[in-house]
Design a protein around this motif. Structure first.
Motif, mmCIF file in Angstrom:
data_model
loop_
_atom_site.group_PDB
_atom_site.id
_atom_site.type_symbol
_atom_site.label_atom_id
_atom_site.label_comp_id
_atom_site.label_asym_id
_atom_site.label_seq_id
_atom_site.Cartn_x
_atom_site.Cartn_y
_atom_site.Cartn_z
ATOM 1 N N ILE A 138 -34.537 1.571 -20.135
ATOM 2 C CA ILE A 138 -33.525 1.567 -19.077
ATOM 3 C C ILE A 138 -33.734 0.362 -18.176
ATOM 4 O O ILE A 138 -34.774 0.230 -17.527
ATOM 5 C CB ILE A 138 -33.591 2.863 -18.252
ATOM 6 N N ARG A 149 -37.562 6.134 -20.553
ATOM 7 C CA ARG A 149 -36.769 7.343 -20.413
ATOM 8 C C ARG A 149 -37.702 8.549 -20.356
ATOM 9 O O ARG A 149 -38.635 8.679 -21.151
ATOM 10 C CB ARG A 149 -35.821 7.479 -21.596
ATOM 11 N N THR A 153 -35.696 10.992 -15.622
ATOM 12 C CA THR A 153 -34.615 10.003 -15.637
ATOM 13 C C THR A 153 -33.371 10.581 -16.308
ATOM 14 O O THR A 153 -32.241 10.250 -15.932
ATOM 15 C CB THR A 153 -35.047 8.703 -16.347
ATOM 16 N N ASP A 154 -33.565 11.466 -17.303
ATOM 17 C CA ASP A 154 -32.416 12.128 -17.920
ATOM 18 C C ASP A 154 -31.675 12.974 -16.885
ATOM 19 O O ASP A 154 -30.436 12.966 -16.825
ATOM 20 C CB ASP A 154 -32.862 13.016 -19.073
ATOM 21 N N GLY A 157 -29.751 10.769 -14.532
ATOM 22 C CA GLY A 157 -28.549 10.288 -15.184
ATOM 23 C C GLY A 157 -27.448 11.326 -15.230
ATOM 24 O O GLY A 157 -26.263 11.015 -15.037
ATOM 25 N N GLU A 158 -27.826 12.579 -15.459
ATOM 26 C CA GLU A 158 -26.848 13.673 -15.483
ATOM 27 C C GLU A 158 -26.111 13.788 -14.162
ATOM 28 O O GLU A 158 -24.941 14.203 -14.121
ATOM 29 C CB GLU A 158 -27.543 15.000 -15.786
ATOM 30 N N GLU A 162 -28.029 5.774 -11.134
ATOM 31 C CA GLU A 162 -28.249 4.583 -11.948
ATOM 32 C C GLU A 162 -29.448 3.826 -11.417
ATOM 33 O O GLU A 162 -29.680 3.787 -10.204
ATOM 34 C CB GLU A 162 -27.010 3.686 -11.927
ATOM 35 N N TRP A 345 -33.516 4.437 -7.865
ATOM 36 C CA TRP A 345 -32.274 4.935 -8.446
ATOM 37 C C TRP A 345 -31.263 5.234 -7.341
ATOM 38 O O TRP A 345 -31.627 5.712 -6.270
ATOM 39 C CB TRP A 345 -32.551 6.218 -9.242
ATOM 40 N N ALA A 347 -27.238 6.806 -6.255
ATOM 41 C CA ALA A 347 -26.071 7.613 -6.615
ATOM 42 C C ALA A 347 -25.214 7.822 -5.370
ATOM 43 O O ALA A 347 -25.696 7.717 -4.236
ATOM 44 C CB ALA A 347 -26.482 8.970 -7.181
#
Length: 351
Positions: A138, A149, A153-154, A157-158, A162, A345, A347
């Motif tokens: 990533i 990953r 991080t999954d 992402g859900e 980012e 990250w 959002a």
């Protein structure tokens, strides 16, 4: 699947008497960082966590915990809620007990995190997540570096997060750093001044200007943040909060000899309770004063002060954006070794 009892904590006691939750969270943080990084020198003390939840000077902390059926703390999310600027934003950091699947523990805390965000009116989110130096799949918006990953991080992402930026954590040996920059001289148009503890009144106005510009002048990847609103009272309150939390603050400023204005500042901090590590916080040079070697000169002066006032401190930990080649070069000039990394990250709304 193990079910956890999830609780929001808005009060973690006082610096004199941190709550049991604050003590357990700090202990878990140590175990988690030793597992992720191989060291735990950056872990906040229970006293700091207690102070953080009562802070109204900059950002108020709220802790979300997940406790197993055995009564053991499985993980937590620590949130920071800015109270004077960027009041639509929530800063987040989490730790989970080694051996547990981090994404699954965090998933059970997520509904309470969303509820807290709604109650506080926050729709922009910044999440700091430990990463490895070896890279991965990533890549951030900056295009510099990559992270592996994971189940965490999954989950991010859900929920629309980012990867915005990667920070590199350096370890700097104090003796080695002093030797490597011995003889460093400040540009003849400037001089440095250093102190420990509360900010002297004669530097207050200058630091207000520098802290304000620092808030948006550092590399921030794709983060969209407002200018922080600093004034002298905010600086005084931050100084008091640090003292109450048992943190020793060491600062050095560069002064323009011609005008007397502050051209830059740098800051180190460490626990008054002991330990061998300090943390490098801000280093900032005003744009109009760059190109005179002031960043290195201030760091050198602050290192000298550290060696004189806190000789038990043997190393310094500092983090820099992977694309911040200027500051990374200074850290490497000081003998810094890259020891870990962390991803930032971002959002909005959808989290």
């Amino acid at each position: 699947m193990t079910t956890f009892d999830v609780t929001i904590h808005r009060n973690l006691g006082t610096p004199d008497t941190p709550s049991r939750t604050a003590r357990e969270a700090a202990a878990l943080w140590v175990k988690s960082d030793e597992d992720s990084y191989g060291f735990a020198d950056l872990v906040p003390t229970p006293e700091f966590m207690a102070t953080f939840t009562s802070d109204e000077a900059a950002a108020r902390g709220v802790l979300i915990t997940a406790v197993g059926t055995n009564g053991e703390l499985a993980g937590f999310i620590l949130t920071a809620l800015p109270v004077r600027d960027n009041t639509d934003r929530m800063h987040l950091e989490s730790r989970v007990r080694p051996g547990l699947e981090k994404g699954e523990v965090l998933r059970q805390m997520w509904p309470e995190l969303k509820r807290l965000a709604t109650e506080e009116g926050r729709d922009k989110f910044t999440w700091l997540e430990p990463a490895t130096l070896e890279g991965g799949e990533i890549a951030p918006e900056t295009g510099t570096g990559a992270v592996r990953r994971t189940s965490c991080t999954d989950l991010l992402g859900e929920h629309g997060f980012e990867l915005s930026q990667i920070e590199i954590i350096y370890s700097i040996d104090v003796d080695e750093a002093l030797t490597s920059v011995a003889g460093t001289r400040t540009d003849e148009g400037y001089h440095t001044e250093s102190w420990v503890g509360a900010t002297p009144e004669r530097f207050m106005d200058g630091l207000v200007v520098l802290r304000t510009s620092m808030s948006v002048d550092i590399p921030q990847g794709d983060q969209q943040t407002e200018v922080e609103q600093w004034d002298s009272e905010r600086i005084r309150r931050a100084d008091r909060r640090a003292a109450e939390a048992g943190r020793v603050m060491l600062r050095t400023v560069a002064v323009d000899k011609r005008t007397g204005e502050l051209a830059g500042y740098t800051e180190l901090r460490h626990s008054a309770a002991g330990g061998e590590a300090a943390e490098q916080s801000d280093t900032h040079v005003a744009e109009e004063h760059r190109g005179h070697g002031l960043g290195l000169a201030m760091k050198h002066a602050n290192l000298v002060q550290l060696a004189e006032t806190s000789p038990h401190i043997r190393r310094i930990l500092t983090s820099n954006a992977s694309e911040n080649s200027w500051m990374r070069a200074i850290n490497e000039r000081l003998g810094g070794r890259a020891v870990a990394a962390q991803g930032i990250w971002e959002a909005s709304v959808e989290a």
